[in-house]
Design a protein around this motif. Structure first.
Motif, PDB file in Angstrom:
ATOM      1  N   ASN A 242      91.173 131.695 -27.675  1.00 25.20           N
ATOM      2  CA  ASN A 242      91.243 130.404 -27.680  1.00 25.20           C
ATOM      3  C   ASN A 242      89.936 129.745 -26.839  1.00 25.20           C
ATOM      4  N   PRO A 243      88.766 129.980 -27.529  1.00 22.69           N
ATOM      5  CA  PRO A 243      87.612 129.426 -26.740  1.00 22.69           C
ATOM      6  C   PRO A 243      87.541 127.923 -26.713  1.00 22.69           C
ATOM      7  N   ASP A 244      88.461 127.170 -27.610  1.00 22.98           N
ATOM      8  CA  ASP A 244      88.790 125.738 -27.434  1.00 22.98           C
ATOM      9  C   ASP A 244      89.301 125.517 -26.123  1.00 22.98           C
TER      10      ASP A 244
ATOM     11  N   LEU B  34      97.830 145.116 -25.813  1.00 23.21           N
ATOM     12  CA  LEU B  34      97.544 144.212 -26.952  1.00 23.21           C
ATOM     13  C   LEU B  34      96.147 144.801 -27.593  1.00 23.21           C
ATOM     14  N   PRO B  35      96.483 145.162 -28.835  1.00 24.73           N
ATOM     15  CA  PRO B  35      95.149 145.519 -29.400  1.00 24.73           C
ATOM     16  C   PRO B  35      94.398 144.273 -29.928  1.00 24.73           C
ATOM     17  N   PHE B  36      93.161 144.428 -29.673  1.00 23.84           N
ATOM     18  CA  PHE B  36      91.866 143.532 -30.047  1.00 23.84           C
ATOM     19  C   PHE B  36      92.039 143.039 -31.395  1.00 23.84           C
ATOM     20  N   HIS B  37      92.110 141.743 -31.794  1.00 25.13           N
ATOM     21  CA  HIS B  37      91.942 141.185 -32.930  1.00 25.13           C
ATOM     22  C   HIS B  37      90.915 140.289 -33.178  1.00 25.13           C
ATOM     23  N   LYS B  38      90.762 139.901 -34.370  1.00 24.70           N
ATOM     24  CA  LYS B  38      89.634 138.874 -34.763  1.00 24.70           C
ATOM     25  C   LYS B  38      90.152 137.439 -35.269  1.00 24.70           C
ATOM     26  N   LEU B  39      91.387 137.057 -34.906  1.00 27.19           N
ATOM     27  CA  LEU B  39      91.976 135.989 -35.250  1.00 27.19           C
ATOM     28  C   LEU B  39      91.386 134.679 -34.661  1.00 27.19           C
TER      29      LEU B  39
ATOM     30  N   ALA C 231      83.180 129.945 -34.514  1.00 25.64           N
ATOM     31  CA  ALA C 231      82.243 129.636 -35.498  1.00 25.64           C
ATOM     32  C   ALA C 231      82.347 128.186 -35.548  1.00 25.64           C
ATOM     33  N   ALA C 232      83.704 127.456 -35.383  1.00 27.80           N
ATOM     34  CA  ALA C 232      83.662 126.172 -35.364  1.00 27.80           C
ATOM     35  C   ALA C 232      83.002 125.307 -33.982  1.00 27.80           C
TER      36      ALA C 232
ATOM     37  N   VAL D 282      79.685 134.787 -32.455  1.00 35.15           N
ATOM     38  CA  VAL D 282      80.980 135.739 -32.075  1.00 35.15           C
ATOM     39  C   VAL D 282      80.437 137.174 -31.376  1.00 35.15           C
ATOM     40  N   PRO D 283      80.887 137.264 -30.131  1.00 38.32           N
ATOM     41  CA  PRO D 283      80.131 138.613 -29.422  1.00 38.32           C
ATOM     42  C   PRO D 283      80.495 139.801 -30.096  1.00 38.32           C
ATOM     43  N   LEU D 284      81.953 140.064 -30.413  1.00 44.50           N
ATOM     44  CA  LEU D 284      82.498 141.170 -30.838  1.00 44.50           C
ATOM     45  C   LEU D 284      82.635 141.141 -32.257  1.00 44.50           C
ATOM     46  N   ARG D 285      81.572 140.535 -33.046  1.00 42.38           N
ATOM     47  CA  ARG D 285      81.932 140.385 -34.646  1.00 42.38           C
ATOM     48  C   ARG D 285      81.957 141.724 -35.119  1.00 42.38           C
ATOM     49  N   ASP D 286      81.179 142.738 -34.690  1.00 42.34           N
ATOM     50  CA  ASP D 286      81.207 144.057 -35.295  1.00 42.34           C
ATOM     51  C   ASP D 286      81.938 145.353 -34.659  1.00 42.34           C
ATOM     52  N   THR D 287      82.787 144.606 -33.702  1.00 45.04           N
ATOM     53  CA  THR D 287      83.850 145.400 -32.979  1.00 45.04           C
ATOM     54  C   THR D 287      84.869 145.812 -33.869  1.00 45.04           C
TER      55      THR D 287
END
Length: 238
Positions: A33-35, A193-198, A204-205, A210-215
């Motif tokens: 929730n970076p917003d 809580l498993p890390f997710h990319k949601l 991007a918006a 995205v710091p963990l784009r490749d994780t």
């Protein structure tokens, strides 16, 4: 009383009225929730409006065995507003109350606020100070101090731990969180809580990298192994 509120809605296990407040002092690498980071990006509202909205669902929430949660962002960035919401949700609406927090600003929570809080959902992102600093940009000590304060008060806590491959998943790190949580005596559950990319679309918006784009997301086996370390300390891990 007025403050900045991002959004409200009915959601979560047991059906809960969740109020998301804008503003957060942490900059977690996996934030979904970076917003909510900046208070001014929220929508200005009043405690009266939030309570009125929650009141529409009180009978339904009570029948479902749910309650009300104040989340964020970081709700303790707005402690007076948060305290009023928790007090009124508990005493006017008769709802079970929960505070969802990183604990970093726990010193801002008054004793009165905590007396109106039935449950604290406490994010302990790492037991290692260096890892915590890497994940959040902040020191871990305030969160651990707040956890000890809650233990002294006997406030029920659910610990939340996000499992991120290559970042927080080192067995020693997980075991450190488990040992600390078990020693508190007031932790009734641990949510692994498993890390997710949601949240990537939000980054991007906002024009942010995205710091963990490749994780990668953790496998079921990795999640089970992390849960086992909490269970080994006598905790309930889900």
């Amino acid at each position: 009383m007025h403050s900045w509120d991002l959004s409200t809605g009915v959601d979560g296990p047991g059906t809960r009225f969740v109020t998301f407040l804008s503003g957060c002092p942490l900059r977690c690498l996996y934030c979904h929730n970076p917003d909510t980071w900046r208070i001014r990006d929220g929508v200005r509202t009043s405690a009266d409006d939030v309570i009125a909205e929650a009141g529409k669902y009180t009978r339904f929430i009570a029948a479902a065995g749910g309650g009300a949660t104040v989340s964020g962002g970081e709700p303790l960035l707005q402690p007076v507003f948060t305290g009023e919401l928790l007090h009124r949700m508990k005493h006017e609406l008769g709802l079970h109350t929960a505070l969802d927090t990183s604990g970093f600003l726990g010193a801002r929570a008054s004793d009165a606020l905590l007396r109106d809080t039935d449950l604290v959902l406490l994010d302990i992102k790492s037991s290692n100070p260096d890892t915590y600093l890497k994940v959040t940009g902040r020191p871990v000590a305030p969160t651990l101090d707040f956890a000890r304060r809650l233990a002294g008060l006997g406030t029920e806590v659910h610990v939340r731990f996000v499992l991120v491959p290559g970042l927080t998943d080192d067995p020693a790190n997980v075991a450190g969180v488990a040992s600390f949580a078990a020693g508190l005596g007031n932790v009734s559950r641990v949510d692994v809580l498993p890390f997710h990319k949601l949240g990537e679309a939000k980054w991007a918006a906002l024009g942010r990298d995205v710091p963990l784009r490749d994780t990668p997301v953790p496998t079921a086996t990795e999640v089970a192994a992390a849960k086992a370390l909490f269970v080994a300390e006598g905790l309930t891990a889900v």
